[in-house]
Design an enzyme around this catalytic site. Structure first.
Site, PDB file in Angstrom:
ATOM      1  N   GLY A  72       0.805  -1.221   0.000  1.00  0.00           N
ATOM      2  CA  GLY A  72       0.000   0.000   0.000  1.00  0.00           C
ATOM      3  C   GLY A  72       0.834   1.265   0.000  1.00  0.00           C
ATOM      4  O   GLY A  72       0.502   2.246  -0.669  1.00  0.00           O
ATOM      5  N   ASP A  93      10.208  -7.022  -2.614  1.00  0.00           N
ATOM      6  CA  ASP A  93       9.021  -7.679  -2.064  1.00  0.00           C
ATOM      7  C   ASP A  93       9.089  -9.151  -2.431  1.00  0.00           C
ATOM      8  O   ASP A  93       9.380  -9.488  -3.577  1.00  0.00           O
ATOM      9  CB  ASP A  93       7.743  -7.049  -2.629  1.00  0.00           C
ATOM     10  N   ASN A 101      -5.356  -7.150  -2.090  1.00  0.00           N
ATOM     11  CA  ASN A 101      -4.383  -6.047  -2.145  1.00  0.00           C
ATOM     12  C   ASN A 101      -4.885  -4.903  -3.027  1.00  0.00           C
ATOM     13  O   ASN A 101      -4.408  -3.768  -2.921  1.00  0.00           O
ATOM     14  CB  ASN A 101      -3.046  -6.502  -2.754  1.00  0.00           C
ATOM     15  N   LEU A 102      -5.814  -5.209  -3.945  1.00  0.00           N
ATOM     16  CA  LEU A 102      -6.097  -4.282  -5.036  1.00  0.00           C
ATOM     17  C   LEU A 102      -6.788  -2.999  -4.583  1.00  0.00           C
ATOM     18  O   LEU A 102      -6.781  -2.018  -5.316  1.00  0.00           O
ATOM     19  CB  LEU A 102      -6.936  -4.979  -6.118  1.00  0.00           C
ATOM     20  N   ARG A 104      -5.817  -0.987  -2.439  1.00  0.00           N
ATOM     21  CA  ARG A 104      -4.843   0.023  -2.020  1.00  0.00           C
ATOM     22  C   ARG A 104      -3.514  -0.072  -2.747  1.00  0.00           C
ATOM     23  O   ARG A 104      -2.736   0.887  -2.738  1.00  0.00           O
ATOM     24  CB  ARG A 104      -4.610  -0.058  -0.502  1.00  0.00           C
ATOM     25  N   ASP A 161       5.212  -4.054   5.831  1.00  0.00           N
ATOM     26  CA  ASP A 161       4.045  -4.164   6.702  1.00  0.00           C
ATOM     27  C   ASP A 161       4.333  -5.057   7.908  1.00  0.00           C
ATOM     28  O   ASP A 161       3.431  -5.553   8.535  1.00  0.00           O
ATOM     29  CB  ASP A 161       2.826  -4.676   5.925  1.00  0.00           C
ATOM     30  N   CYS A 218      -2.618  -4.963   8.217  1.00  0.00           N
ATOM     31  CA  CYS A 218      -3.806  -4.635   7.416  1.00  0.00           C
ATOM     32  C   CYS A 218      -4.730  -5.823   7.262  1.00  0.00           C
ATOM     33  O   CYS A 218      -5.949  -5.707   7.287  1.00  0.00           O
ATOM     34  CB  CYS A 218      -3.396  -4.176   6.024  1.00  0.00           C
ATOM     35  N   CYS A 369      -2.163 -23.614   3.488  1.00  0.00           N
ATOM     36  CA  CYS A 369      -2.505 -22.261   3.034  1.00  0.00           C
ATOM     37  C   CYS A 369      -3.056 -22.364   1.620  1.00  0.00           C
ATOM     38  O   CYS A 369      -3.398 -23.449   1.155  1.00  0.00           O
ATOM     39  CB  CYS A 369      -1.310 -21.325   3.124  1.00  0.00           C
TER      40      CYS A 369
END
Ligand SMILES: [Zn+2]
Length: 410
Positions: A72, A93, A101-102, A104, A161, A218, A369
């Site tokens: 973000g 990253d 995620n989209l 922000r 983050d 977040c 996951c």
């Protein structure tokens, strides 16, 4: 830290900061080639500003900036730094784009979901400004790679983050003498500050240690999508000012933004002589790994279980002895999960370990996951924590969906 504004700063609010003396440029500008006619046109509105002008624009062209986290904060910061003509722009990253995620992370579109963030961000930024060099670092920052990564850059913008990464970045910047622009967001509130070597306090002066009970990220707490846009552009502004040595940077001042009341505030902080990294007698001499960090090698060594083998074992008589731990975020888990799977997000494991699971010593634990990335890390951390027989569902729930249960909603 998209995630983590610690709530109790070490320094208390004080009267507004006195104006800082003029700041020298981050490093002496090397002799830069003159701007081409196309560059003069592209940057013409910069060239009109006496504070920038042709010399400042050439300085930006020579600049080397690393943005930590293409999230973000990192997306808008990198967009504006690329547009401004920062000559070498690194983006670090290790993650992949997720649909959540989209709202922000403005560098990505729906068709990027599942793609590596750093590489996709590099393509977008190169399309915006082909005249600059954009470098994708698809890796996780750690004590072992931070020096080599930072060596190539003169200024660091931290948009990570994770609280542990924030301390690693701060400490490395202090130890290696790199200017740093940090920001953090939480729900509707954000903050930003700059560090310049030898001038003013560092992040550890403000928050000396990683504390228990830091605010959730977040994914756990939620965030107003436009909030990191405001803070990320503040970071880009600060980076440009520090590179050019213009204006009054956020050194010794923490800018606080509250989107709900639409107020900007600031408080003044001093360098703490007892700071563990920038103080008079520092105890931190080398960057340290964030808590919960594990190496790629550790992750490669974890024992795996295929979807078919897991299905077979779940159908067997001793299935009840098998613990299934789903390490996705609660909203992903709520959409659909394996019967009997318990939810413990990876971020919680990284910060608090496995204590809350009360794992029986001998019971095998399967970490699950979506695609098999987060569960690999959880499984490696479980091995390190002494969990007796941790297993990782290979290929994650996507593999399970393909082989066993096509109707599983993901
Ligand atoms: Zn400090």
């Amino acid at each position: 830290m998209s995630s983590t504004i610690s709530s109790t700063p070490a320094a208390s609010a004080a009267p507004p900061a006195p104006a800082a003396p003029p700041l020298p440029a981050a490093t002496p500008p090397p002799a830069a080639p003159p701007l081409s006619p196309a560059e003069r046109e592209r940057y013409s509105r910069h060239l009109l500003l006496p504070e920038i002008g042709p010399a400042g624009q050439q300085r930006l062209k020579q600049a080397r900036v690393l943005v930590i986290g293409a999230g973000g904060l990192g997306c808008p910061a990198a967009l504006y730094l690329a547009a401004a003509g920062v000559g070498t722009l690194g983006l670090l990253d290790f993650d992949r784009v997720d649909a959540s995620n989209l709202h922000r992370q403005v560098l990505f579109t729906l068709e990027d979901v599942g793609a590596p963030k750093a590489e996709r961000a590099r393509e977008r930024l190169a399309a915006l400004n082909p005249g600059i060099n954009v470098v994708a670092h698809q890796t996780e920052l750690c004590a072992a790679n931070v020096r080599a990564l930072f060596e190539d850059y003169e200024l660091i913008v931290d948009g990570s983050d994770r609280i542990g990464t924030r301390y690693l970045v701060n400490d490395a910047c202090v130890l290696y003498g790199k200017p740093l622009v940090s920001a953090a967001i939480h729900r509707f509130e954000g903050q930003a500050m700059s560090y310049s070597p030898g001038r003013g306090p560092c992040y550890r002066c403000l928050f000396p240690e990683i504390r228990d009970g830091v605010l959730p990220n977040c994914a756990q707490a939620g965030v107003l999508g436009v909030l990191p846009g405001v803070l990320g552009t503040v970071q880009a502004t600060e980076a440009i000012k520090l590179l050019l040595g213009i204006g009054e940077p956020l050194i010794g001042r923490v800018l606080v933004y509250d989107a709900l009341s639409l107020r900007f505030d600031e408080f003044h902080i001093e360098r703490r002589p007892e700071c563990a990294v920038c103080g008079d007698h520092p105890s931190i001499r080398e960057p340290r790994d964030p808590p919960g960090f594990c190496t790629v090698e550790e992750q490669q060594r974890v024992p795996r279980i295929s979807a078919r083998e897991l299905a077979r074992r779940l159908a067997a008589a001793d299935a009840a002895a098998l613990r299934l731990i789903d390490v996705r975020e609660p909203d992903e888990y709520a959409r659909g999960h394996l019967a009997r799977a318990e939810n413990l997000p990876l971020a919680r494991i990284e910060e608090h370990g496995f204590a809350e699971l009360a794992l029986a010593r001998e019971a095998p634990v399967v970490f699950i996951c979506r695609s098999g990335v987060r569960s690999l890390k959880a499984c490696a951390l479980a091995r390190r924590a002494g969990v007796a027989t941790p297993l990782q569902l290979e290929g994650g729930l996507l593999a399970w969906q393909a082989a066993i249960e096509p109707s599983l909603p993901l």
